[in-house]
Every structure is written in C-alpha cells, then in structure tokens.
Design a protein around this motif. Structure first.
Motif, PDB file in Angstrom:
ATOM      1  N   HIS A  85      70.835  19.664  61.332  1.00 34.90           N
ATOM      2  CA  HIS A  85      70.946  18.232  61.030  1.00 34.90           C
ATOM      3  C   HIS A  85      71.444  17.489  62.253  1.00 34.90           C
ATOM      4  N   ASP A  97      79.657  18.992  64.769  1.00 33.76           N
ATOM      5  CA  ASP A  97      78.930  18.810  63.491  1.00 33.76           C
ATOM      6  C   ASP A  97      78.046  17.574  63.560  1.00 33.76           C
ATOM      7  N   GLU A 131      71.945  14.622  56.336  1.00 28.89           N
ATOM      8  CA  GLU A 131      72.548  15.824  55.745  1.00 28.89           C
ATOM      9  C   GLU A 131      73.909  15.488  55.177  1.00 28.89           C
ATOM     10  N   GLU A 132      74.645  14.669  55.922  1.00 27.64           N
ATOM     11  CA  GLU A 132      76.028  14.354  55.526  1.00 27.64           C
ATOM     12  C   GLU A 132      76.106  13.533  54.239  1.00 27.64           C
ATOM     13  N   ASP A 160      74.146  24.805  61.745  1.00 26.70           N
ATOM     14  CA  ASP A 160      75.030  23.671  61.469  1.00 26.70           C
ATOM     15  C   ASP A 160      76.441  24.089  61.856  1.00 26.70           C
ATOM     16  N   ARG A 215      76.046  24.143  51.115  1.00 22.76           N
ATOM     17  CA  ARG A 215      76.643  23.088  51.934  1.00 22.76           C
ATOM     18  C   ARG A 215      75.841  22.689  53.160  1.00 22.76           C
ATOM     19  N   PHE A 232      77.046  30.117  61.805  1.00 16.88           N
ATOM     20  CA  PHE A 232      78.031  29.069  61.502  1.00 16.88           C
ATOM     21  C   PHE A 232      79.341  29.525  62.128  1.00 16.88           C
ATOM     22  N   TYR A 259      86.914  18.490  62.254  1.00 12.37           N
ATOM     23  CA  TYR A 259      85.807  18.399  61.300  1.00 12.37           C
ATOM     24  C   TYR A 259      85.798  17.043  60.593  1.00 12.37           C
ATOM     25  N   HIS A 260      84.664  16.348  60.743  1.00  6.65           N
ATOM     26  CA  HIS A 260      84.443  15.029  60.108  1.00  6.65           C
ATOM     27  C   HIS A 260      85.440  13.974  60.568  1.00  6.65           C
TER      28      HIS A 260
HETATM   29  N1  PHE Z   1      77.231  21.206  56.111  1.00  3.64           N
HETATM   30  C1  PHE Z   1      78.638  20.967  56.358  1.00  3.64           C
HETATM   31  C2  PHE Z   1      78.748  19.619  57.044  1.00  3.64           C
HETATM   32  O1  PHE Z   1      77.835  19.209  57.737  1.00  3.64           O
HETATM   33  C3  PHE Z   1      79.271  22.003  57.213  1.00  3.64           C
HETATM   34  C4  PHE Z   1      79.042  23.372  56.733  1.00  3.64           C
HETATM   35  C5  PHE Z   1      78.023  24.125  57.272  1.00  3.64           C
HETATM   36  C6  PHE Z   1      79.844  23.922  55.749  1.00  3.64           C
HETATM   37  C7  PHE Z   1      77.778  25.410  56.827  1.00  3.64           C
HETATM   38  C8  PHE Z   1      79.630  25.222  55.296  1.00  3.64           C
HETATM   39  C9  PHE Z   1      78.587  25.972  55.838  1.00  3.64           C
HETATM   40  O2  PHE Z   1      79.724  18.961  56.895  1.00  3.64           O
END
Ligand code: PHE
Ligand code: ZN
Ligand code: ZN
Ligand code: ZN
Length: 297
Positions: A85, A97, A131-132, A160, A215, A232, A259-260
């Motif tokens: 993504h 991310d 994706e988010e 990801d 996820r 991952f 993260y985020h």
């Molecule tokens: N998809 C989640 C995100 O973009 C991160 C994630 C990836 C979590 C793979 C678990 C496994 O915030």
C-alpha cells in the motif's frame, strides 16, 4: 535472486518524504500527497518499460487510486502479483508504513527491468490506495476482476512495513505452522512462505510466523482463494526479550514506536531490516515468477 541496492530503496523513501513535506505532511487517501506518490512511482516504472495503469475508486468522498504495473511477457494465465500500500495515515508521512514496502517492491521491479529478463510467469506489481481506511483499494481491485482473471492469479505477495526501527522478521504464516490464531492461507500459501523462509535461512536470520489476521492487503486475495505470502517487521506490538536475544534491538519496546505517528519519517527506518527485506522480495520474485524450479516430471 539479485542483491537489491539499499541506496536505491532509500532514495525512493527520500522522494516519498519530500512529497509528504510538500503536501501538508502526509500521503493519505484523498490528500494531494497520495496522488503525487502515485505519480512518482509511475514515472519510474514508465521510464523502465512497464505498462502502467491507474485504477480509480471512490471512498469517503474522495477519489482513490491503485497503480498497476505489468512487466511485458510471461504466461498471463500464471500471474504473480507483488503489492504494497502506498497511502499513509493522515498523521504523518508514512515512511515505514508503507513507504518501505512501496520503495522495496519498486526497486525490485526496476531490477527486473535492468536485467531485461522475461519471467516465466507474468509479473505484475501493484501499489494500493486507501489501505489505511480498511483495505479499500486492494478490495476494489480483487472485486474488479472477472472470475477468469482471478483464476489466472497464482500468487499474491504483500509487503507492508518492512523497515521497522526495532525490527522483527515475520513471515505471513501460510501453513499455520504455529497452530494458533488465524488458520492457514489458501493452498499454495505455504510454498510462498517457504520461499521467503529459505532466503532468511540463507542469511542466517531466524523468522517467526505472523497470522493472516486481515490487517493488510493480502486480505481480499486470501478471501478470494488466492495464495498469499509476505514479510513484516512489526508495528505497534512490543519486541519480547526472546526476540531481542535472537534479533537484537530493544526488548519491551514497540517494533515501530512511530507507527501511525508524525515521526514515521526517513529516520524511522532500520537499514539492515530494509536491506534484508528488499533482497528477500527479490529472492521470492525470482524463485516464484522469474525462473521457478521446473515442476516434477
Ligand atoms: N496494515 C497495518 C497498517 O498499515 C500494519 C500491519 C501490517 C499490521 C501487517 C499487521 C500486519 O497499519
Ligand atoms: Zn498503517
Ligand atoms: Zn501499512
Ligand atoms: Zn508457517
């Protein structure tokens, strides 16, 4: 598989960071930094000889985009898709991310072009939008395929978060070998996992499984019965003491403390993890799509 130049992967991250900085600090769905990210990746692919297409969709009152890039040639009834993504959350530039996965698969795509090879299987790279917001772009893509087109997809590899600053080395647990959590992926997922495991074994890095818990963008593919795999390096979860012993890094600290968050910038990357994962992606692409071992006679 070939060695993917880390400096090239990092140069893509620098570009994605600049795009975020020039566009209000993020690359989120519906924001100008997202489309600018699509245009950056597309420009690199077009210049290398890929056939690119942008698939638009509507979500949350905004237009979203998936970028699809096909390398000409190969058996299109045996298509391998490699995806990541490209959108960030609104809070920040999304460099780990998921600039990390986006940049790593871009550089693997460019390596295919540099080598000028025709893979045995047809090779398609994809950068998903939104994706988010709930796997919106990848879900739209899988839904948009006819039954015949879906049947031609042999495998989906997802990347990801592959450069987490306090990294773990996780492989989607296609065979449910840990026997816990979500079950196994569709038949064939175990092989996709085994190919990645073979690479990490070759460099002496232990891996652990991570569940197909829905996820990330493999979700719509496994729901459609398409085998999936991927790597991952961890998100908000905390590294255990046992993991710190085998992988290094900090026990009791999140794999990605940013993260985020707004601090998910170019400094939020572990170069070793990013380098190993880019090479793992290349290994998987070469072994599954480019020159897969001949099937048993
Ligand atoms: N998809 C989640 C995100 O973009 C991160 C994630 C990836 C979590 C793979 C678990 C496994 O915030
Ligand atoms: Zn995220
Ligand atoms: Zn993500
Ligand atoms: Zn497994």
């Amino acid at each position: 598989g070939p060695n993917i130049p880390l400096a090239n992967v990092k140069a893509h991250l620098t570009q994605l960071q600049s795009i975020a900085t020039a566009n209000g600090g993020n690359r989120a769905h519906g924001q100008p930094g997202y489309l600018a990210s699509v245009n950056y990746v597309r420009g690199r692919l077009d210049a290398a000889g890929y056939t690119t297409a942008v698939q638009s969709f509507s979500y949350g009152g905004a237009t979203g985009y998936n970028l699809i890039a096909d390398w000409p040639g190969g058996d299109t009834t045996n298509t391998v898709i490699v995806g990541a993504h490209l959108d960030s959350v609104a809070a920040g530039p999304g460099i780990n991310d998921n600039g990390s996965g986006s940049a790593a698969i871009l550089e693997v795509a460019l390596e295919v072009a540099r080598q000028g090879i025709t893979p045995t299987r047809h090779l398609r790279f994809a950068w998903w939008g939104a994706e988010e917001r709930g796997l919106i772009g990848s879900d739209f893509y899988v839904d948009s395929l006819s039954a015949a087109a879906r049947a031609n997809i042999e495998a989906y590899y997802n990347f990801d978060m592959v450069g987490s600053p306090n990294p773990g080395y996780f492989l989607y647990d296609g065979d449910n070998s840990d026997g816990t959590g979500a079950g196994p992926g569709p038949a064939g997922s175990a092989l996709l996992e085994a190919v990645l495991a073979e690479y990490f074994t070759s460099i002496g890095v232990p891996t652990e499984g991570t569940d197909f818990d829905g996820r990330s963008d493999y979700g719509p593919f496994i729901a459609a019965g398409i085998p999936a795999g991927g790597t991952f390096t961890g998100a908000e979860g905390r590294k255990t003491a046992a993991q710190a012993t085998k992988w290094g890094g900090s026990s009791g600290v999140a794999y990605d403390v940013c993260y985020h968050r707004s601090c998910d910038t170019t400094t939020n990357i572990n170069d070793t993890a990013l380098d190993r994962n880019a090479d793992a992606i290349a290994y998987a692409v070469w072994n599954v799509a480019v020159s897969p071992p001949a099937p048993p006679a």
